[in-house]
Design a protein around this motif. Structure first.
Motif, PDB file in Angstrom:
ATOM      1  N   LEU A   1       0.849  -1.186   0.000  1.00  0.00           N
ATOM      2  CA  LEU A   1       0.000   0.000   0.000  1.00  0.00           C
ATOM      3  C   LEU A   1       0.888   1.240   0.000  1.00  0.00           C
ATOM      4  O   LEU A   1       0.968   1.991   0.977  1.00  0.00           O
ATOM      5  CB  LEU A   1      -0.929  -0.019   1.206  1.00  0.00           C
ATOM      6  N   VAL A   2       1.559   1.449  -1.106  1.00  0.00           N
ATOM      7  CA  VAL A   2       2.414   2.612  -1.302  1.00  0.00           C
ATOM      8  C   VAL A   2       2.089   3.218  -2.660  1.00  0.00           C
ATOM      9  O   VAL A   2       1.728   2.500  -3.606  1.00  0.00           O
ATOM     10  CB  VAL A   2       3.916   2.244  -1.225  1.00  0.00           C
TER      11      VAL A   2
ATOM     12  N   HIS B   1      11.543   0.161   0.065  1.00  0.00           N
ATOM     13  CA  HIS B   1      10.807  -0.850   0.824  1.00  0.00           C
ATOM     14  C   HIS B   1      10.101  -1.864  -0.078  1.00  0.00           C
ATOM     15  O   HIS B   1       9.892  -3.003   0.316  1.00  0.00           O
ATOM     16  CB  HIS B   1       9.786  -0.179   1.747  1.00  0.00           C
ATOM     17  N   VAL B   2       9.746  -1.438  -1.289  1.00  0.00           N
ATOM     18  CA  VAL B   2       9.115  -2.383  -2.216  1.00  0.00           C
ATOM     19  C   VAL B   2      10.150  -3.058  -3.097  1.00  0.00           C
ATOM     20  O   VAL B   2      10.211  -4.284  -3.185  1.00  0.00           O
ATOM     21  CB  VAL B   2       8.062  -1.665  -3.086  1.00  0.00           C
ATOM     22  N   ARG B   3      10.993  -2.251  -3.760  1.00  0.00           N
ATOM     23  CA  ARG B   3      11.889  -2.816  -4.766  1.00  0.00           C
ATOM     24  C   ARG B   3      13.028  -3.613  -4.155  1.00  0.00           C
ATOM     25  O   ARG B   3      13.606  -4.466  -4.818  1.00  0.00           O
ATOM     26  CB  ARG B   3      12.443  -1.698  -5.645  1.00  0.00           C
ATOM     27  N   THR B   4      13.360  -3.350  -2.908  1.00  0.00           N
ATOM     28  CA  THR B   4      14.454  -4.081  -2.267  1.00  0.00           C
ATOM     29  C   THR B   4      13.949  -4.922  -1.112  1.00  0.00           C
ATOM     30  O   THR B   4      14.036  -6.151  -1.140  1.00  0.00           O
ATOM     31  CB  THR B   4      15.537  -3.105  -1.775  1.00  0.00           C
TER      32      THR B   4
ATOM     33  N   GLU C   1       3.274  -1.456  -6.937  1.00  0.00           N
ATOM     34  CA  GLU C   1       2.803  -0.319  -6.155  1.00  0.00           C
ATOM     35  C   GLU C   1       1.513   0.232  -6.751  1.00  0.00           C
ATOM     36  O   GLU C   1       1.157  -0.067  -7.902  1.00  0.00           O
ATOM     37  CB  GLU C   1       3.879   0.765  -6.121  1.00  0.00           C
ATOM     38  N   LEU C   2       0.809   1.078  -6.024  1.00  0.00           N
ATOM     39  CA  LEU C   2      -0.502   1.559  -6.460  1.00  0.00           C
ATOM     40  C   LEU C   2      -0.423   2.609  -7.559  1.00  0.00           C
ATOM     41  O   LEU C   2      -1.288   2.678  -8.434  1.00  0.00           O
ATOM     42  CB  LEU C   2      -1.269   2.129  -5.265  1.00  0.00           C
ATOM     43  N   GLY C   3       0.600   3.458  -7.524  1.00  0.00           N
ATOM     44  CA  GLY C   3       0.655   4.529  -8.504  1.00  0.00           C
ATOM     45  C   GLY C   3       1.790   4.378  -9.494  1.00  0.00           C
ATOM     46  O   GLY C   3       2.627   3.489  -9.333  1.00  0.00           O
TER      47      GLY C   3
ATOM     48  N   LEU D   1      -8.403  -0.425  -7.268  1.00  0.00           N
ATOM     49  CA  LEU D   1      -6.986  -0.405  -7.622  1.00  0.00           C
ATOM     50  C   LEU D   1      -6.218  -1.496  -6.886  1.00  0.00           C
ATOM     51  O   LEU D   1      -5.392  -2.195  -7.481  1.00  0.00           O
ATOM     52  CB  LEU D   1      -6.402   0.964  -7.309  1.00  0.00           C
ATOM     53  N   VAL D   2      -6.479  -1.666  -5.603  1.00  0.00           N
ATOM     54  CA  VAL D   2      -5.816  -2.733  -4.843  1.00  0.00           C
ATOM     55  C   VAL D   2      -6.155  -4.097  -5.434  1.00  0.00           C
ATOM     56  O   VAL D   2      -5.281  -4.943  -5.621  1.00  0.00           O
ATOM     57  CB  VAL D   2      -6.222  -2.670  -3.358  1.00  0.00           C
TER      58      VAL D   2
END
Length: 253
Positions: free
Chosen positions: A82-83, A89-92, A110-112, A237-238
């Motif tokens: 939820l970013v 934090h997501v890619r690594t 990610e959401l956007g 979107l989620v």
């Protein structure tokens, strides 16, 4: 409450492995932030009662985000971060965490940026009764990841198209231009104009408090609010991010 929401007889449960969606957010949330985010996850669970939906709040101060997530044993799940923009934090962190969670676990995007987020941003700004002479600054959290920064500028571009006016980006941390500098620049170029900040932030919290303190004439609320149901656009979107990873129901042979 957020949790398992599945239907069907016990035999059906035995014949099919339940699909799991784990929404993940990072940081040490305030009570308002937690409630706002949980409203989004509850909306997802209500929209898809066949899914086992849960949420994990990962402390961003931990040095090993992957281990923090892996310790919760989210097996055979789709992790939806939820970013709004995917930084470290997501890619690594979360990507490395997949090794701890098993082959059946997948990480969604990610959401956007996404036009549904832009619609919610525009709706939040509409509550401030924008005038034609108002100058808009989009406040984003900021990141050391250049791609995440570009995604924020792309969202500003889309919001500008939606509103029919230019939108300037200002970052609260980690990237430039910083939000106070962006506001100062707007006031120099457009003296006398009301400076209105749109909050490209998922929920209330430290970043929103910082954005409120920079001295804009008005600031829109974040995308999620503790006292309101989550916008349907964000629920959709989620679920789309979940569906995009291509997970299908696993049936016992």
């Amino acid at each position: 409450m957020v949790g398992s929401r599945s239907a069907g007889s016990p035999a059906e449960h035995e014949a099919a492995h339940p699909l799991r969606l784990v929404a993940v957010t990072h940081g040490a949330p305030s009570s308002a932030n937690r409630e706002a985010v949980i409203r989004l996850v509850d909306g997802v669970a209500s929209a898809r009662p066949d899914l086992d939906v849960s949420i994990s709040f990962i402390d961003a101060s931990r040095s090993d985000v992957a281990t923090a997530l892996g310790s919760q044993a989210h097996h055979e799940a789709v992790i939806v971060p939820l970013v709004l923009s995917a930084g470290f934090h997501v890619r690594t962190g979360l990507s490395l965490g997949l090794d701890h969670l098993g082959a059946g676990t997948r990480l969604a995007a990610e959401l956007g940026p996404d036009d549904r987020i832009v619609e919610v941003l525009a709706a939040r700004l509409d509550r401030l009764r924008l005038a034609e002479t108002d100058a808009i600054v989009l406040a984003a959290a900021g990141s050391n990841d250049p791609r995440a920064v570009r995604e924020c500028f792309e969202t500003a571009r889309r919001l500008g198209q939606r509103l029919g006016r230019s939108v300037t980006v200002g970052f609260i941390a980690a990237a430039i231009p910083r939000l106070p500098d962006a506001i100062e620049m707007i006031r120099e170029v457009h003296p006398g104009a009301r400076v209105v900040v749109g909050s490209y932030l998922l929920a209330p919290g430290t970043f929103y408090d910082a954005a409120r303190a920079v001295g804009a004439d008005a600031i829109a609320e974040p995308l999620l609010l503790p006292g309101e149901p989550a916008p349907q656009q964000l629920v959709e979107l989620v679920l789309e991010r979940y569906a995009d990873v291509g997970v299908t129901r696993l049936e016992r042979a």
